[in-house]
Design an enzyme around this catalytic site. Structure first.
Site, short mmCIF file in Angstrom:
data_model
loop_
_atom_site.label_atom_id
_atom_site.label_comp_id
_atom_site.label_asym_id
_atom_site.label_seq_id
_atom_site.Cartn_x
_atom_site.Cartn_y
_atom_site.Cartn_z
N GLU A 117 0.82 -1.22 0.00
CA GLU A 117 0.00 0.00 0.00
C GLU A 117 0.85 1.27 0.00
O GLU A 117 0.51 2.26 -0.65
CB GLU A 117 -0.95 0.02 1.21
N HIS A 138 -11.72 -4.69 8.45
CA HIS A 138 -12.17 -4.47 7.08
C HIS A 138 -13.50 -3.71 7.05
O HIS A 138 -14.27 -3.86 6.11
CB HIS A 138 -12.38 -5.81 6.35
#
Lengths: 341, 340
Positions: B76, B144
Site C-alpha cells: 500500500e 475491514h
C-alpha cells in the site's frame, strides 16, 4: 554484485571524467561545505531557527552524483538534502531563503530546510519522513517509463532508511517493473544517534539488493571519482531500459545528526579517521597533485564559492517574511475550498 | 445545490442504461482512461481477470493494457507513493486501496505527502491523484469495516468524497480524476451492488462541494452522506405517515464541505440530526453539529443530534451485533426533537 575498485583505475570511455567535470565536482563540494557550515553557524548563533541537518562528509558523494546525472534526470531526496540539491543545480539563493523561511524561498518559506525542491532542475522533492521519498521516486520512474523517455530517476536516502518498509516495498516494485531508477544509499554509518551495527542485522547493504534481483554495488564515498563513474554506469543502465541499480556510497557523517546536536557519542577514532579524508580538501590536494588544476585556478574557485555563499545568505536575510495571507494558500488549487469550510 | 447530473459531452448525452454503482464507477474510469492518456490505474488485483475487489476495474486492463491499468504487489505504501510520484510527472493516477482499514498501512504517503506537497512546495507541486477505497462490509470483522473519513477530513489538503447513488458515483468519480488535488473516493460495499439506476452512458461530472437535497421537507433536517442517505430516506417515508416531514440533505463530499446548503436547510427546519456510519464520537457529525450550533444558535428549536456508530471497533457477529445507526433510531430521535 559488483564492488567498485579504485576510481583512478577505472577509465572506461563512457564514464571518464573531463577536466570540466572534475572542476565542477570540486566547486560543488566547496559550495556544500561552505553553505552547510554557514547554516550551522547561524543556527548555533541563534540567528537562524531551523531544524537543519548538516551534510558534512557527503560532499564527495553529492558532487559525484551532480556530474553523473543529466539535466533531464530527476532526483528525490530526504531531509539531509542540501548537498543533493546543490549538486543537482538548484538555486542557492532560493534554498538559503527557504531555510530562513522567507518569501523568496523555494516554497515561499512554507516548506523549510527539510522540504527543499527545485523542479526546474529536476530536484523534484525532498521528504522529512525516513524512506518516504523512495516510493515517490518509483512513481517518477514509472512516469518516465510510460513516457518512453530516456531519463533516469535517482532516489537518495541514508543507511538508516534501509530499515523501513517503504524502502523494501519500493525496491521490489522497481525491480519487478524494471523502472529506470538508481537507488543511492548514502551510508554515513549512523541512523540518527545509532551506529549501523546496532540497528542492521546485516551491514552489507548492497548485498540486500540481491534479494530483489536488483544489481548493486558498494563504492567508497570518499573517492568521488569512483563514485561518479559507478553512478554514470548505473544511470546509463537505467536510461537504456536496463532497470534499477542499488548503489551504496560508503561515507561517514562528520558532524552530529542535526545542526545543533551534541555528537560526543561518536567514537573519536572513527571520526578522526574520516575527517582525515574530508572530501573537499582531499579532492583539492588530488587535483593539485595530479596537475588537473593549479593553485591559482583552485583559489579562484574557492573565492567564487565564498562570494556566492555570502551573497545567498545576504539575499535570504534581506528577503521579506511570507505575507500572512500565505497561510491559507496552496492548501488546495482552489482557495475557496478552505475559505468555505 | 444541484439535483441533476450535467452532461459535459455532446454525444450519448441522453443515452442511459441501468447500472449498479460498481458498473457506474467502472464506466467513469473507462471514460477517464479513454479521454486522457495521463490517467493510469494502480492497485492490488485490479487487472483482469480479477478486476478489483468489487470488480470496479473489470475489463479495463484488457482494454487499455497492463501498462496503464497496473496490478501491484501488496504494497500500500508503494502504491500511494508511486501514484504521487507519477502525479508529480504529469500523470493522473487512480490508486485502489482494497479496504479503508488498510489506509493505516499507507497513511504517511496520504497525509504527509499527497495532502501536504502542494503546501510544502509553495504551490509548485500538484498531486492530482484519486484514491479509491471500500468500506461498510461487516462480515470480515474489525479490520475491514470501519468508516474512517474523519481521519482525512482532519488532514488539510485532501478532498473526501462518498457517493450514495450510481449516478453520483460516476459523476463524482469523474470529477475526482479530473481534480488537481488529491481526492479520497469512498465506495460503500453494500451500495456498490444494491444501488441500480438509469445512468448516463457518456461522460459527465458532478462538481465536488455541492450537497444535494434528496428529499425536501419542512420539519427536520437529516444531514447525511453515503449509505446512511438511504436509511434517512426510508425513515422519512415511515415518519411521513405520522405527519413528520423530514428533509434529507446528502453532503456527497465532506471536503469540500457545502455548509451553505446545510445552513439553508436547518435555517428552514430549525432542527437537525447528523447521521453517518462513522463513529459518532469525533466523527464528521461532531464538526457539522458544532458549526450548526455556532451559526444558527438563535434559530434552533432543539439541540442538534448526532447518530453514528458506537465507540468500539466494528464487531463481527453479522446479525447479533449490528452497530450502524438504524432507521428506528433515527425515527426515535426525530420524534424526540419534534417534541421540543
Amino acid at each position: 554484485m559488483v564492488h567498485a575498485q579504485s576510481a583512478l583505475e577505472a577509465d572506461a570511455a563512457e564514464t571518464a571524467l573531463s577536466t570540466a567535470d572534475l572542476t565542477q565536482m570540486y566547486r560543488t563540494m566547496r559550495l556544500i561545505t561552505s553553505t552547510g557550515e554557514h547554516a550551522v553557524g547561524e543556527v548555533k548563533a541563534g540567528r537562524l531557527k531551523s531544524a537543519f541537518y548538516p551534510v558534512r562528509g557527503l560532499e564527495g558523494a553529492c558532487a559525484a552524483m551532480g556530474v553523473a546525472m543529466l539535466t533531464e534526470d530527476q532526483l528525490v531526496s530526504n531531509y539531509r538534502s542540501l548537498g543533493d540539491a546543490l549538486a543537482k543545480g538548484a538555486s542557492l539563493r532560493s534554498i538559503v531563503a527557504e531555510i530562513y523561511g522567507r518569501a523568496d524561498g523555494t516554497s515561499k518559506g512554507k516548506g523549510g530546510a527539510m522540504h527543499i525542491h527545485d523542479q526546474s532542475v529536476g530536484f523534484v522533492t525532498s521528504t522529512g519522513v525516513v524512506g518516504s521519498g523512495i516510493p515517490i521516486a518509483a512513481g517518477l520512474g514509472l512516469a518516465a517509463q510510460l513516457d518512453g523517455a530516456a531519463r533516469a530517476v535517482v532516489s537518495v536516502f541514508g543507511d538508516g532508511t534501509t530499515s523501513i518498509g517503504a524502502y523494501h516495498e519500493s525496491m521490489n516494485l522497481a525491480s519487478l517493473w524494471n523502472l529506470p531508477m538508481v537507488f543511492v544509499c548514502q551510508n554515513n554509518q549512523w541512523a540518527e544517534h545509532t551506529p549501523i551495527a546496532e540497528y542492521a542485522a546485516s551491514t552489507d547493504l548492497a548485498a540486500r539488493a540481491e534479494a530483489y534481483a536488483m544489481p548493486s554495488l558498494a563504492v567508497d564515498g570518499f573517492d568521488p571519482i569512483a563514485t561518479a563513474q559507478q553512478l554514470r554506469t548505473a544511470l546509463g543502465r537505467a536510461r537504456n531500459g536496463g532497470g534499477p541499480t542499488f548503489v551504496e556510497i560508503k561515507t561517514y557523517r562528520l558532524t552530529g545528526h542535526s545542526g545543533s546536536s551534541d555528537y560526543s557519542y561518536m567514537p573519536t577514532d572513527e571520526l578522526a579517521a574520516a575527517t582525515e579524508r574530508d572530501p573537499a580538501p582531499t579532492f583539492r590536494r588530488w587535483l593539485l597533485d595530479e596537475g588537473v588544476l593549479d593553485e591559482q585556478a583552485l583559489a579562484e574557485v574557492d573565492k567564487e564559492v565564498i562570494a556566492e555563499v555570502e551573497d545567498a545568505f545576504a539575499f535570504a536575510q534581506d528577503s521579506p517574511q511570507p505575507a500572512a495571507s500565505e497561510r491559507y494558500t496552496d492548501v488546495f488549487a482552489d482557495e475557496k475550498v478552505v475559505s468555505a469550510l | 445545490m444541484t439535483t441533476t447530473a450535467e452532461s459535459t459531452t455532446t454525444t450519448s448525452q441522453d443515452e442511459t442504461t441501468r447500472m449498479t454503482m460498481a458498473v457506474a464507477m467502472n464506466s467513469a474510469l473507462d471514460l477517464a482512461l479513454d479521454g486522457d492518456e495521463k490517467v493510469i490505474l494502480l492497485g492490488e488485483d485490479i487487472a483482469d481477470p480479477a478486476g478489483g475487489v468489487l470488480k470496479v476495474t473489470r475489463g479495463l486492463s484488457s482494454k487499455y493494457g497492463t501498462g496503464r491499468v497496473r496490478a501491484t504487489p501488496i504494497s500500500e505504501t508503494a502504491i500511494i507513493g508511486t501514484a504521487i510520484g507519477a502525479a508529480l510527472a504529469g500523470y493522473r493516477p487512480v490508486a485502489e486501496i482494497m479496504f479503508m482499514d488498510f489506509m493505516g498501512v499507507c497513511l504517511d504517503q496520504i497525509t504527509n505527502h499527497a495532502a501536504k506537497l502542494r503546501y510544502m512546495s509553495g504551490g509548485h507541486s500538484t498531486i492530482p491523484i484519486t484514491i479509491r477505497t471500500t468500506v461498510g462490509e461487516q462480515r470480515f470483522g474489525a479490520q475491514h469495516s470501519q468508516s474512517l473519513e474523519a481521519w482525512f477530513m482532519h488532514t488539510p489538503g485532501i478532498k473526501v468524497v462518498m457517493p450514495s447513488t450510481a449516478i453520483e458515483a460516476k459523476g463524482l468519480l469523474a470529477s475526482c480524476v479530473a481534480d488537481d488535488d488529491p481526492c479520497l473516493f469512498i465506495e460503500n460495499v453494500r451500495l456498490a451492488f444494491s444501488q441500480k439506476q438509469e445512468v448516463p452512458v457518456g461522460d459527465y461530472r458532478i462538481p465536488l462541494g455541492e450537497a444535494d437535497v434528496k428529499r425536501p421537507g419542512a420539519d427536520l433536517s437529516v444531514i447525511t452522506y453515503g449509505p446512511a442517505v438511504h436509511t434517512a430516506l426510508a425513515t422519512a417515508e415511515t415518519l411521513a405517515d405520522e405527519g413528520i416531514d423530514l428533509e434529507v440533505v446528502d453532503l456527497r463530499t465532506l471536503i469540500p464541505l457545502d455548509m451553505a446548503s446545510v445552513m439553508d436547510s436547518v435555517a428552514k427546519t430549525r432542527k437537525a440530526i447528523v447521521l453517518h456510519d462513522a463513529t459518532t464520537f469525533c466523527g464528521p457529525g461532531a464538526e457539522i453539529a458544532a458549526r450548526i450550533t455556532e451559526e444558527l444558535f438563535g434559530k434552533l428549536d432543539a439541540p442538534v443530534k448526532r447518530l453514528g456508530a458506537g465507540y468500539h471497533p466494528a464487531p463481527y457477529a453479522p446479525s447479533g451485533l449490528s452497530y450502524l445507526p438504524t432507521s428506528d433510531e433515527l425515527a426515535d430521535t426525530a420524534r424526540e426533537l419534534l417534541g421540543y
